[in-house]
Design a protein around this motif. Structure first.
Motif, PDB file in Angstrom:
ATOM      1  N   VAL A 189       0.847  -1.186   0.000  1.00  8.37           N
ATOM      2  CA  VAL A 189       0.000   0.000   0.000  1.00  8.37           C
ATOM      3  C   VAL A 189       0.886   1.241   0.000  1.00  8.37           C
ATOM      4  CG1 VAL A 189      -1.840   1.257   1.211  1.00  8.37           C
ATOM      5  CG2 VAL A 189      -1.775  -1.251   1.251  1.00  8.37           C
ATOM      6  N   ASN A 190       0.486   2.255  -0.767  1.00  9.90           N
ATOM      7  CA  ASN A 190       1.228   3.504  -0.818  1.00  9.90           C
ATOM      8  C   ASN A 190       1.100   4.235   0.509  1.00  9.90           C
ATOM      9  OD1 ASN A 190       1.635   6.531  -1.521  1.00  9.90           O
ATOM     10  ND2 ASN A 190       2.447   5.417  -3.290  1.00  9.90           N
ATOM     11  N   LEU A 191       2.178   4.878   0.932  1.00  5.62           N
ATOM     12  CA  LEU A 191       2.206   5.534   2.236  1.00  5.62           C
ATOM     13  C   LEU A 191       1.274   6.746   2.315  1.00  5.62           C
ATOM     14  CD1 LEU A 191       6.034   5.355   3.044  1.00  5.62           C
ATOM     15  CD2 LEU A 191       4.199   4.240   4.304  1.00  5.62           C
ATOM     16  N   VAL A 192       0.971   7.366   1.211  1.00  3.70           N
ATOM     17  CA  VAL A 192       0.108   8.553   1.254  1.00  3.70           C
ATOM     18  C   VAL A 192      -1.304   8.234   0.753  1.00  3.70           C
ATOM     19  CG1 VAL A 192       2.008  10.179   1.063  1.00  3.70           C
ATOM     20  CG2 VAL A 192       0.959   9.276  -1.016  1.00  3.70           C
ATOM     21  N   VAL A 250      -3.854   7.117   7.032  1.00  3.99           N
ATOM     22  CA  VAL A 250      -2.788   7.495   6.102  1.00  3.99           C
ATOM     23  C   VAL A 250      -1.491   7.132   6.815  1.00  3.99           C
ATOM     24  CG1 VAL A 250      -1.691   9.329   4.789  1.00  3.99           C
ATOM     25  CG2 VAL A 250      -4.180   9.352   5.111  1.00  3.99           C
ATOM     26  N   TYR A 251      -0.838   6.115   6.329  1.00  6.89           N
ATOM     27  CA  TYR A 251       0.266   5.520   7.089  1.00  6.89           C
ATOM     28  C   TYR A 251       1.498   6.414   7.150  1.00  6.89           C
ATOM     29  CZ  TYR A 251      -2.877   1.613   6.432  1.00  6.89           C
ATOM     30  OH  TYR A 251      -4.011   0.831   6.400  1.00  6.89           O
ATOM     31  N   ILE A 274       8.918   9.894   6.142  1.00  5.81           N
ATOM     32  CA  ILE A 274       9.449   9.156   4.994  1.00  5.81           C
ATOM     33  C   ILE A 274       9.007   9.888   3.714  1.00  5.81           C
ATOM     34  CG2 ILE A 274       9.393   6.980   3.734  1.00  5.81           C
ATOM     35  CD1 ILE A 274       8.950   5.547   6.368  1.00  5.81           C
ATOM     36  N   LYS A 275       9.998  10.290   2.902  1.00  7.75           N
ATOM     37  CA  LYS A 275       9.709  11.042   1.686  1.00  7.75           C
ATOM     38  C   LYS A 275       9.954  10.172   0.453  1.00  7.75           C
ATOM     39  CE  LYS A 275      10.929  15.502   3.749  1.00  7.75           C
ATOM     40  NZ  LYS A 275      11.780  16.705   3.657  1.00  7.75           N
ATOM     41  N   PRO A 276       9.169  10.378  -0.608  1.00 11.15           N
ATOM     42  CA  PRO A 276       9.378   9.594  -1.833  1.00 11.15           C
ATOM     43  C   PRO A 276      10.602  10.085  -2.600  1.00 11.15           C
ATOM     44  CG  PRO A 276       7.620  11.176  -2.158  1.00 11.15           C
ATOM     45  CD  PRO A 276       8.002  11.295  -0.730  1.00 11.15           C
ATOM     46  N   VAL A 277      11.179   9.197  -3.415  1.00 10.22           N
ATOM     47  CA  VAL A 277      12.326   9.561  -4.253  1.00 10.22           C
ATOM     48  C   VAL A 277      11.801   9.889  -5.665  1.00 10.22           C
ATOM     49  CG1 VAL A 277      13.952   8.159  -2.948  1.00 10.22           C
ATOM     50  CG2 VAL A 277      12.703   7.140  -4.858  1.00 10.22           C
ATOM     51  N   PRO A 278      12.453  10.763  -6.380  1.00  9.93           N
ATOM     52  CA  PRO A 278      11.987  11.083  -7.739  1.00  9.93           C
ATOM     53  C   PRO A 278      12.350   9.987  -8.740  1.00  9.93           C
ATOM     54  CG  PRO A 278      13.974  12.334  -7.220  1.00  9.93           C
ATOM     55  CD  PRO A 278      13.597  11.589  -5.984  1.00  9.93           C
ATOM     56  N   GLY A 279      11.691   9.995  -9.879  1.00  8.52           N
ATOM     57  CA  GLY A 279      12.017   9.063 -10.939  1.00  8.52           C
ATOM     58  C   GLY A 279      11.112   7.859 -10.975  1.00  8.52           C
ATOM     59  N   THR A 324       5.990   2.491  -0.339  1.00  6.19           N
ATOM     60  CA  THR A 324       4.877   1.653   0.122  1.00  6.19           C
ATOM     61  C   THR A 324       5.181   1.071   1.503  1.00  6.19           C
ATOM     62  OG1 THR A 324       5.814  -0.287  -0.980  1.00  6.19           O
ATOM     63  CG2 THR A 324       4.219   1.025  -2.241  1.00  6.19           C
ATOM     64  N   ILE A 325       4.161   0.445   2.094  1.00  3.38           N
ATOM     65  CA  ILE A 325       4.271  -0.204   3.399  1.00  3.38           C
ATOM     66  C   ILE A 325       3.503  -1.519   3.345  1.00  3.38           C
ATOM     67  CG2 ILE A 325       2.293   1.100   4.294  1.00  3.38           C
ATOM     68  CD1 ILE A 325       3.613   0.961   7.074  1.00  3.38           C
ATOM     69  N   CYS A 326       4.076  -2.577   3.960  1.00  5.65           N
ATOM     70  CA  CYS A 326       3.449  -3.900   3.925  1.00  5.65           C
ATOM     71  C   CYS A 326       2.397  -4.036   5.015  1.00  5.65           C
ATOM     72  CB  CYS A 326       4.510  -4.984   4.047  1.00  5.65           C
ATOM     73  SG  CYS A 326       5.313  -5.031   5.671  1.00  5.65           S
TER      74      CYS A 326
END
Length: 228
Positions: A25-28, A39-40, A52-57, A65-67
């Motif tokens: 599942v996506n963190l946001v 919203v995890y 926790i921030k997303p990386v570009p690209g 994501t989170i399990c």
């Protein structure tokens, strides 16, 4: 820290909390659990102050994501955090109102004086034994009593009979002679000689002889002496 030559090939989604791979599942992405919105990414920030921030690209979607396992632990942590905050708020409110009373107990210690006899006196009383008070009937009675009582192993315990001390021999008093010490004249009489006329009666042991005073011949009987 990863080494320079290490290559990490990701084929599925990557959990940013435990690095497991799968469909996560996506963190946001908002989700509904027990009629509540979750919203995890925000829950991690509120509970642990971890952002926790997303990386570009191209890795942005698959690595942000989170399990399900980490979601369960996160929910437990949020619940535990809410419990702590609620209890702490209730404690402070009651404390400010002076509504918390501590139970006090008064413990009274009672000192008991125990008189302990001197060890030396106890040892003397235990070791003292009077031979005159000893009786063999006491040993026989005690032995019969022990034989009637069985031990845990169904074996009678019979103590050894105490040996009776041998009485010390009492020296017999020497007989006191009623005879007075003889003087010089009594010494001849002790030798068995006495004087009667012309002959002398001499006693040696149980033998009695009549010795002539003139010729010194001895006769066992007095008639023999007169006949001679």
């Amino acid at each position: 820290m990863a080494s320079e030559n290490e290559v990490w090939k990701i084929e599925n989604d990557l959990c940013r909390c435990c690095h497991n791979e799968g469909k996560f599942v996506n963190l946001v992405e908002p989700r509904i659990y027990l009629n509540q919105k979750e919203v995890y990414g925000e829950m991690l920030k509120d509970c642990f102050s971890i952002d926790i921030k997303p990386v570009p690209g191209v890795l942005c979607a698959s690595t942000y994501t989170i399990c399900d396992m980490c979601i369960t632990q996160l929910r437990d942590a949020i619940s535990f955090q809410k419990q702590i905050l609620h209890c702490e708020k209730k404690f402070l409110d009651l404390y400010e109102k002076n509504a918390i009373k501590a139970k006090t107990e008064i413990i009274v210690k009672t000192e008991v004086d125990i008189e302990i006899e001197d060890d030396a006196k106890q040892n003397d009383s235990l070791m003292s034994f009077d031979e005159d008070d000893y009786s063999p009937e006491e040993d026989i009675e005690y032995e019969l009593k022990i034989e009637n009582e069985e031990s845990d192993d169904d074996q009678p315990l019979v103590p050894k009979k105490r040996p009776k001390a041998n009485p010390k021999p009492v020296p017999k008093p020497e007989p006191v002679s009623s005879k007075k010490p003889d003087s010089g004249g009594a010494k001849k009489k002790k030798e068995g000689s006495c004087f009667d006329g012309k002959y002398t009666i001499k006693v040696t042991g149980h033998e009695k002889k009549y010795e002539c005073n003139d010729c010194q011949r001895a006769f066992p009987k007095r008639p023999n002496f007169t006949q001679y």
